[in-house]
Each structure stands twice: as C-alpha cells, then as structure tokens.
Design a protein around this motif. Sequence first.
Motif: not given
Length: 413
Positions: A87-88, A91-92, A95, A99, A145-146, A394-397
């Motif tokens: 996630r960190n 998405n850094k 993302s 949005h 966070n997705g 946008y967050v891909d989790t």
Amino acid sequence: MLINRNTHFLSGDAYMETLALLTETLPNNKIMNTSSTSSHFPFSDLPYDIITHILATLPVKTLAKFRAVCTSWRTYIDSPSFISKHRNLYNKEHSKNSHLLIEETYSPRRFCLQRVTNGQKLTTLVFLPSFSAHPIIPWIYGACNGLFLMRMNGIYLWNPFLRKSLILLPCPIVTPFQFTHYVIGFSTSYDDYKVLAYRLRTINNGNEYEPAMAVYSLRNHIWTIKINPVNVDAWTSLRAPFSRNKYVYCGWIVYWFPEGDTKIIHSFNFNNEEFNNVAVLEPLKECMSLVLFSIGELLAVMSSSSIWVMEKHDREYTWREWSSESWIKNVFDILEEQILEEEIPISPKVFFIEQSNTFLIIGFWGGIQFYEVTSQKLETLRNKDARFYFWGAYVDTLALITGTEGMMFTRFP
C-alpha cells in the motif's frame, strides 16, 4: 527465498507468464533466463529484499495471480506486513494524478466506480448493479485507502480492485427505529482499517440526546463500544444530509465543517478514537464561505483571497498561509458559481494535485473541471449529467485479499 518449481500451482503457460511479468519489473542490469529448465525459479538466487521489493511494486490484480504460484508466495502476499508495504510503496508511485469517484446513473439504475486522471480521461472500473425489478443498490457511506464501506443486507467492506468483500459483525449499538451512521477511516498507528458507528436518540421530549458509539477494527474483527462518548455537536453535523461528501481525510484524521458553520472544524482521530474541534484562524472567521480540502497530508482551508494549511509542530497544531496569489479568487469564484447552479446548495469537492499544480473540481451533479494554476486555465472534462460521490485519491490495496468474492459486484468486460 527459494521456491521449488515442483510446488507451484500454475500450468506451464501460466508459469512462464508469471516469470515474464517478474522479468519486466527487474532493473535493466538484472537479466533473468525465463527459459531455464532448473528445478528452481530463475530468480531464486536474487536477494530476498529485491524479490519482495519487486512484488510490492506490482498492481493487486497481478499479485492476486501470483498467489497461485506456491504456498510460500500465497502466505507472504496475504501477510499484513506485505499488504502494508505494498500500500505504501505501490501507491506512492501510482496514485499521484488520479482520483476515485462513484457515479450514480438512472438508466440503467446503478453505481459506477470511476477513475479520473488529471485533465485527460474518465475510466470506468466497475459497476454495482441492482438485483430486482425494483432498483436496489448499496448505500455507500464512504471510502478510505481503497476500501469502500457500504450497506446492503448488512454492513460491508468492499475492495473493488480484487472484487472481494467482507460483511461486518452486527454493530452492538444498533437498535430498532434508530438510524445508525458509519464513517470509515484508517489508523496509521495500528495499520488498521476502522469503522466509526454512532447514533443519537432523543429523550426527555426531545430536549436531550442519548448518544452511543462503537468502533470496528478490521485487524481484530471486533466492535468496541466507547463509553461516555463526547462532542454531540460533531455527531449532529455528521447526520446532516449529504454529510458523506464533506469529509476530508488527512492521514488518520477525518475533518468536516459543522452544518452551516465555518468557524470551527470537527475531527475524528482513528488512532486514538477521539473527537476534537479545530478553531479556524481568526482572519478567516469573518469569511462568509470557506472551502475545506487537503494538500498532501495537510488540512487546507480556502477563502476568496488565501489558502491556509494546518501543520503540527511538536504537539501543537498551527496555521500557516500557503498562498495568497490572485489565482485563488479564480478558483473560489468557480466553486461559488457551481454552488449557485446546483439544485441543492452543496459545495463541489476539491482536490489539489501537487505533481501538476492543478485543482480537480467535482460538482455534485457530475461536472468535472481542472484548474491549472501555472497557466490559470480552466478545462472541463465533462459537463454535469449524473450524480457523483467523491472519495479521494486512487489507492490500489490488497486489503481483503482473503475476503469473500463480491457476488453483488460485477466488473465491466
């Protein structure tokens, strides 16, 4: 990290495709021989840190396939430490300029999850159809966070990128004839998604409120009732119509203005699970209208002439003027004009995209505009023709990677 080829679950073609995908992610000076007939993966001699770094830079759809390589990979990809790292790290890089929003359409009646990319396009990712002759669609409380929080025959968490969902245990504060409200957030201290549930019941002929509050932890899968909850005013403003469009997430804290009041900002901290109030800077209290949004991880407030951000120094929060340039009035006037045009006086949602120095402005009924600060030009991606709900970056989790297949959610072809 040695993976014996004899233990993998993939067919020969799928196995080679997996190797090819990993090959593409390696630095140019790392050459992999995917045609090797060795009994081990060709990359098995790479340092463990390099392999895990490569995996953490891949999208969740690819990682979902990689879970089928072998038991070791499945265990590693499903681990909380890797989900957090992905996630960190992923998405850094991915993302920054796009949005997520949800569009509500009426013919057919459904929700569409959209991804809007800075000034270029609107891409449909997934839709949520109705299931009977009478349009029944989920009630969406919000996203963080997705993960999306929604209600449909129960309260669900939903990961649209994996099509996985999880129905929460019944909330202990829910009672008949009393509507319970929900807000989703993320605790950075515990690396945990949380859901705030709250209700207010009037007593003594409506002269007093009896509040109740509980917090759900995805990590522990339990509800915890909070004793003697406070700040009933903050709860009341969360119960106002369309309050879910007012949230501004900054890290582990969600902020919002009380209904009809911009002199104070309410907040809920998902780390310590407490409400708080933030006083607006004195010069801004005289303004008739203010806009709440975020700049990176900083809470920001816009007036017709300036933008201020709230920063933390030691243990104290202080306001700092971020800009007072002339273009701010242009952005503010655009927002004011949209409010006047709306049938319901709801402020548009504003996102500032630092990488392109651009404001993304989304109207409640579907208008999407970009204001580029450097050129001071306004571009319209689409005019209003549908209702939008706004959820942020946008967050891909990988969260819910082991959840249940989302049977009520169908992906576009």
